[in-house]
Design an enzyme around this catalytic site. Structure first.
Site, PDB file in Angstrom:
ATOM      1  CG  HIS A 192      22.156  35.740  23.609  1.00 19.10           C
ATOM      2  ND1 HIS A 192      21.963  34.419  23.291  1.00 19.10           N
ATOM      3  CD2 HIS A 192      23.428  35.828  24.082  1.00 19.10           C
ATOM      4  CE1 HIS A 192      23.079  33.735  23.561  1.00 19.10           C
ATOM      5  NE2 HIS A 192      23.981  34.568  24.045  1.00 19.10           N
ATOM      6  CD  GLU A 216      22.550  34.504  30.721  1.00 20.21           C
ATOM      7  OE1 GLU A 216      23.556  34.929  30.124  1.00 20.21           O
ATOM      8  OE2 GLU A 216      22.485  33.362  31.231  1.00 20.21           O
ATOM      9  CD  GLU A 242      26.295  37.859  28.458  1.00 22.54           C
ATOM     10  OE1 GLU A 242      26.852  37.848  27.356  1.00 22.54           O
ATOM     11  OE2 GLU A 242      25.645  36.898  28.922  1.00 22.54           O
ATOM     12  CG  HIS A 292      29.454  36.140  30.374  1.00 20.04           C
ATOM     13  ND1 HIS A 292      30.495  36.675  29.621  1.00 20.04           N
ATOM     14  CD2 HIS A 292      28.621  35.551  29.485  1.00 20.04           C
ATOM     15  CE1 HIS A 292      30.289  36.418  28.344  1.00 20.04           C
ATOM     16  NE2 HIS A 292      29.166  35.725  28.234  1.00 20.04           N
TER      17      HIS A 292
END
Length: 384
Positions: A192, A216, A242, A292
């Protein structure tokens, strides 16, 4: 055929609100699009009201390129997330109309399919007690449903740094999940955009024995040189994208070779064709595409249209089996994962192959849900 107007419908869930847009035409055909905004739903609805007057009403839904061009550049200002998301929901609805009018799925209009099945990975499955035992049991349940891939964010409230105790605990969660799913299931690790490059590299090395399928968004998305620094120092694939909402902004990412997998959101990047153009550029850099997909069934259906005609498509994120049971009836024809293969089967239905039930949608009013990455216990409340 001309567009007569649009209507918007916001469906609320405890952890996010979904915005559905119906595009209406003078020949009675209606198309549907969907996106999920993070705290910007009112801004999106406001933009769509203005865009309906300035660009959408009166347009030919078959002239997708022209409508997207006018919405993106006709107001002169640079197109950020609000604009590109507004374009996306209208664009995918136009493709839905076009497919219905021609009796063809959208993928057929974009060059034809290259696959019959699309692998899915499970997200939203870990809304359980944040313990190795809890994650082990939940992960076993995912595999028992037929999934052959899943994703986890084990890092709690870490930001830039993660201390030794929190790092060990995060690793213990990943270890438990790997033990639960076995050696052959793909296990993606989500960061994140929390960490500094040094912290991300250290954590990647500590997680390496559990063979993550990708790492990610290890660093915040604004600094691609920082991402490249991570990519150069870890052995596992790096995924990101994303929070990049314009395909032109991926250029630097490709040039730096900072990512092995890109994750555009069809509901944010301007729609299906924009994502297909981006995927074609990614293919020239030997980069895979794994969108995403944190929306509902319409966004999943739109993403599968992209998957069907994209040679470098890797896998599709899927929340709907784990986080959306209460709103399942809102969309008719929702794509489902085959429990025998862990894959979606490509639909041959015209357009997107799904329909919004507006009466069912009205039963789930907006909840103004927030996603707060730094809130205590956020993992149990709001998957992302």
């Amino acid at each position: 055929m001309r567009i007569t107007g649009i209507t918007t419908h916001v469906v609320g869930t405890p952890w996010r609100d979904l915005t559905y847009v119906l595009v209406h035409t003078d020949e009675g055909l209606t198309g549907v699009g969907e996106t999920r905004m993070l705290g910007h739903t009112d801004a999106l609805l406001g933009y769509l009201r203005e865009a309906e007057v300035n660009h959408i009403a009166g347009s030919d839904p078959f002239a997708v390129e022209d409508l997207v061009r006018r919405m993106k550049y006709g107001d002169f200002g640079r197109a950020g997330e609000i604009v590109t998301s507004g374009i996306a929901v209208v664009e995918m609805a136009c493709w839905d109309i076009k497919g219905k009018a021609l009796g063809a799925p959208v993928w057929q209009l974009l060059g034809g399919k290259v696959t019959e099945r699309v692998k899915a990975y499970a997200n939203g499955w870990y809304t359980t007690e944040r313990t190795p035992e809890g994650y082990h049991a939940a992960a076993r349940g995912v595999v028992e449903r037929g999934y052959r891939a899943l994703k986890i964010d084990p890092f709690g409230n870490g930001r830039l740094e993660l201390d030794a105790a929190a790092s060990r605990y995060a690793v213990s969660l990943v270890e438990a999940v790997r033990d639960a799913v076995g050696p052959d299931v793909e296990l993606m690790v989500e960061m994140h955009g929390r960490f500094s490059p040094a912290t991300a590299v250290r954590l990647a090395r500590e997680l390496a024995p559990y063979r993550p399928a990708w790492l990610e968004e290890p660093v915040p998305p604004e600094n691609l040189k920082a991402l490249a620094k991570v990519a150069e120092r870890v052995e596992m694939p790096v995924a990101t994208g994303e929070r990049i909402h314009d395909r032109i902004e991926f250029r630097e990412l490709f040039e730096s070779q900072a990512a092995d997998i890109i994750q555009p959101d069809v509901g944010h990047i301007g729609g299906i064709l924009e994502a297909r153009k981006l995927a074609a550029t990614a293919e020239t850099h030997y980069v895979l595409v794994a969108p995403h997909n944190v929306g509902g069934a319409v966004l999943t259906a739109a993403s599968l249209q992209l998957a069907a005609c994209t040679p470098n498509f890797k896998i599709l994120e899927h929340f709907n089996d784990f986080a959306d049971a209460e709103i399942a009836k809102v969309v008719r024809g929702a794509p489902e994962v085959d429990p025998e293969t862990g894959c979606f089967t490509i639909s041959y239905a015209p357009g997107l192959g799904v329909e919004l039930d507006t009466e069912a949608a009205a039963a789930f009013p907006r909840q103004r849900a927030r996603f707060d990455l730094w809130a205590e216990g956020w993992e149990r409340r709001r998957p992302a």
